[in-house]
Motif scaffolding. Structure first.
Motif, PDB file in Angstrom:
ATOM      1  N   ALA A   1      -3.759   7.543  -5.276  1.00  0.00           N
ATOM      2  CA  ALA A   1      -4.598   6.516  -4.640  1.00  0.00           C
ATOM      3  C   ALA A   1      -3.981   6.080  -3.318  1.00  0.00           C
ATOM      4  CB  ALA A   1      -4.759   5.317  -5.573  1.00  0.00           C
ATOM      5  N   GLY A   2      -2.628   5.982  -3.322  1.00  0.00           N
ATOM      6  CA  GLY A   2      -1.945   5.590  -2.098  1.00  0.00           C
ATOM      7  C   GLY A   2      -2.226   6.556  -0.958  1.00  0.00           C
TER       8      GLY A   2
ATOM      9  N   LYS B   1      -4.828   8.801  -0.898  1.00  0.00           N
ATOM     10  CA  LYS B   1      -6.270   8.917  -0.690  1.00  0.00           C
ATOM     11  C   LYS B   1      -6.835   7.711   0.076  1.00  0.00           C
ATOM     12  CE  LYS B   1     -10.608  10.143  -2.303  1.00  0.00           C
ATOM     13  NZ  LYS B   1     -11.272  11.402  -2.310  1.00  0.00           N
ATOM     14  N   PHE B   2      -6.355   6.532  -0.308  1.00  0.00           N
ATOM     15  CA  PHE B   2      -6.908   5.320   0.301  1.00  0.00           C
ATOM     16  C   PHE B   2      -5.991   4.762   1.383  1.00  0.00           C
ATOM     17  CE2 PHE B   2      -8.618   5.094  -4.136  1.00  0.00           C
ATOM     18  CZ  PHE B   2      -9.868   5.543  -3.787  1.00  0.00           C
ATOM     19  N   HIS B   3      -5.170   5.638   1.961  1.00  0.00           N
ATOM     20  CA  HIS B   3      -4.227   5.136   2.946  1.00  0.00           C
ATOM     21  C   HIS B   3      -4.968   4.600   4.175  1.00  0.00           C
ATOM     22  CE1 HIS B   3      -0.499   4.622   5.016  1.00  0.00           C
ATOM     23  NE2 HIS B   3      -0.930   5.330   6.041  1.00  0.00           N
TER      24      HIS B   3
ATOM     25  N   ILE C   1      -4.484  -0.236  -7.577  1.00  0.00           N
ATOM     26  CA  ILE C   1      -5.448   0.783  -7.165  1.00  0.00           C
ATOM     27  C   ILE C   1      -6.710   0.132  -6.613  1.00  0.00           C
ATOM     28  CG2 ILE C   1      -6.934   2.637  -8.013  1.00  0.00           C
ATOM     29  CD1 ILE C   1      -4.678   3.452  -9.866  1.00  0.00           C
TER      30      ILE C   1
ATOM     31  N   MET D   1      -6.072  -1.017  -3.111  1.00  0.00           N
ATOM     32  CA  MET D   1      -6.093   0.085  -2.137  1.00  0.00           C
ATOM     33  C   MET D   1      -7.519   0.551  -1.890  1.00  0.00           C
ATOM     34  SD  MET D   1      -3.047   2.565  -3.278  1.00  0.00           S
ATOM     35  CE  MET D   1      -1.634   1.963  -4.113  1.00  0.00           C
ATOM     36  N   PHE D   2      -8.260   0.675  -3.011  1.00  0.00           N
ATOM     37  CA  PHE D   2      -9.640   1.158  -2.928  1.00  0.00           C
ATOM     38  C   PHE D   2     -10.480   0.233  -2.045  1.00  0.00           C
ATOM     39  CE2 PHE D   2     -13.984   1.182  -4.656  1.00  0.00           C
ATOM     40  CZ  PHE D   2     -14.294   2.516  -4.437  1.00  0.00           C
TER      41      PHE D   2
ATOM     42  N   LYS E   1      -9.414  -1.884   0.207  1.00  0.00           N
ATOM     43  CA  LYS E   1      -8.930  -1.899   1.587  1.00  0.00           C
ATOM     44  C   LYS E   1      -9.561  -0.757   2.370  1.00  0.00           C
ATOM     45  CE  LYS E   1      -4.614  -2.723   4.038  1.00  0.00           C
ATOM     46  NZ  LYS E   1      -3.154  -2.733   3.932  1.00  0.00           N
ATOM     47  N   LYS E   2      -9.706   0.384   1.678  1.00  0.00           N
ATOM     48  CA  LYS E   2     -10.246   1.549   2.358  1.00  0.00           C
ATOM     49  C   LYS E   2     -11.766   1.491   2.473  1.00  0.00           C
ATOM     50  CE  LYS E   2      -9.842   5.881   3.828  1.00  0.00           C
ATOM     51  NZ  LYS E   2      -8.995   6.248   4.957  1.00  0.00           N
ATOM     52  N   THR E   3     -12.430   1.188   1.344  1.00  0.00           N
ATOM     53  CA  THR E   3     -13.880   1.343   1.323  1.00  0.00           C
ATOM     54  C   THR E   3     -14.636   0.067   1.668  1.00  0.00           C
ATOM     55  OG1 THR E   3     -13.847   0.899  -1.031  1.00  0.00           O
ATOM     56  CG2 THR E   3     -13.848   3.209  -0.357  1.00  0.00           C
TER      57      THR E   3
END
Lengths: 267, 192
Positions: free
Chosen positions: A25-26, A28-30, B87, B90-91, B93-95
């Motif tokens: 995830a780190g 992929k979602f960096h 997770i 992070m998810f 933050k990205k999406t």
């Protein structure tokens, strides 16, 4: 025995799956974080006082890194911080002197004739809204200390009915400037000391009636000044701090002794 | 359907996680200074607890119970919830940067909120199935949000009051929280 081994194995497996999942995830979602943002953040004081107008030090660091805020956006850190941030951002620091708050009123209980009829919440903003008088002077310090309450450094104290700033403690955040309903407080460069300690815009005789320490707009100071740093508008003298050379001649001549060299006050 | 509504009402009001079960007190007292902040935290808690209950339920039903490892549920839940929040952060933050900035610092903070673990464990103890777990988690989190927003509102009012010196600050907040807890006991008459 078997159950212990089984438990260990299963737990280790769950841990492994979770760990791998996190790493994946780190990756992929960096999200790219500007490394300058982190560096800038480290230079800032970290008080999160909001004096810069952003929501805390993190927000202003991000704004500086994006180039939306100038490198001297932090008024609290002053020159040293500006210099460091300038080095990070590759901008030569625009020199900005540290500023301190200054209360433009000298109307203590002794010099004003206190005939106020205000009875109510002991708060400057409430008193200003009420339309009643606290002192005879319509422009002067109310002395309830709204500025004292907002000061994050406890640098302001009401002495004898007038707010006084301790210039050593003042960080120049400007919160008191916003808090004063009379607009008495201004920010002035820390190195300058000559300032007019009055905000009364009335004509001379009217001023004399309400306060013996008020600016009467006599223009004597403007004639004294060799660099033209002091001007009188609306019957009120004001010093241009940029050009003032601090000779103090205006202060000597002032009949009301309202131009002062504000000294440090022990609070 | 009726039982699901009962679960939501029950977990939100009757067995309120903060005021009745005394879980998550730390953030309840710590982050209730401003209504806006407490509401943000509440939304983040709803988000996390609902997801955590779902995952914990799946994990319990399909991994722990078949293997006869019920006794390890606490540790496994802690591990999984902590990783899950990471997770999710992070998810988001990205999406969905908008949600991420709105929840801000509260999302990672919730990892250490005992209410999250508490809900997962209570669900399992009550023998809920997957759907029931999700609803119970959601209801509990709504109850938490309700409690913290109420306390924040009370605190903003208390600040305006002229209190005796010894009561200022933490003491009056604890008294207010205690009174709220007593008030919430009234909901136990809803139980049927």
């Amino acid at each position: 025995m078997q159950i212990i081994i089984a438990t260990t194995v299963v737990l280790a497996l769950i841990g492994l799956v979770v760990g791998v999942g996190l790493v994946y995830a780190g990756k992929k979602f960096h999200v790219e974080v500007d490394e300058r943002e982190t560096a800038v953040r480290e230079c800032l004081p970290g008080n999160n006082c909001g004096a810069c107008g952003y929501a805390g030090c993190d927000a202003v660091a991000a704004a500086i890194a994006r180039g939306e805020a100038p490198v001297n956006a932090c008024p609290v850190g002053g020159a040293p911080v500006t210099e460091k941030i300038g080095a990070i951002m590759g901008v030569s620091a625009e020199a900005q002197e540290k500023k301190v708050a200054f209360v433009r009123c000298k109307g203590s209980c002794e010099v004003t004739h206190n005939q106020g009829n205000y009875i109510g919440i002991p708060d400057c903003r409430a008193a200003a809204l009420s339309g009643l008088n606290v002192t005879d002077c319509d422009y002067g310090c109310l002395g309830f200390g709204s500025c004292v309450q907002v000061c994050p450094q406890h640098a302001i104290k009401v002495v004898d009915g007038v707010a006084v700033v301790d210039r050593r403690k003042c960080i120049g955040c400007g919160l008191c400037v916003k808090a004063c309903p009379k607009g008495l407080i201004e920010l002035m460069p820390e190195s300058k000391h000559v300032a007019v300690q009055c905000s009364n815009k009335d004509r001379g005789p009217q001023v004399k009636k309400v306060c013996s320490a008020g600016c009467i707009g006599c223009m004597l100071c403007t004639r004294q000044c060799e660099v033209g740093a002091i001007t009188v508008t609306n019957n009120l003298a004001h010093v241009e701090y940029e050009s003032c050379v601090q000779c103090g001649k205006c202060a000597e001549k002032c009949p009301a002794k309202v131009i002062t060299m504000p000294v440090r006050v022990e609070v | 359907m009726k039982s699901l509504i009962l679960i939501i009402v029950g977990s939100a009001l009757i067995h309120n996680v903060v005021l009745n079960q005394f879980l998550g007190i730390c953030s309840f007292l710590g982050v209730s200074k401003q209504i806006k902040a407490s509401a943000s935290l509440g939304v983040a808690v709803i988000f996390v607890i609902t997801i955590a209950s779902a995952v914990a339920s799946l994990l319990y039903d399909y991994v722990l119970k078949p293997l006869g490892m019920d006794f390890m549920k606490t540790i496994v839940f802690i591990l999984v919830i902590a990783a899950l929040v990471q997770i999710v952060e992070m998810f988001l933050k990205k999406t969905a940067p908008a949600i991420y900035t709105a929840l801000g610092i509260y999302l990672p903070l919730i990892t250490t909120n005992c209410a999250v673990l508490g809900v997962a464990l209570t669900n399992v103890q009550n023998g809920y199935n997957f759907i029931e777990c999700v609803f119970s988690g959601f209801g509990t989190a709504v109850g938490y949000t309700l409690a913290i927003v109420l306390l924040a509102s009370i605190r903003t009012r208390i600040r305006e009051e002229d209190l005796p010196e010894p009561l200022r600050g933490a003491p009056i907040v604890l008294i207010a929280a205690a009174l709220m807890s007593i008030a919430f006991m009234g909901f136990s008459s809803l139980a049927f």
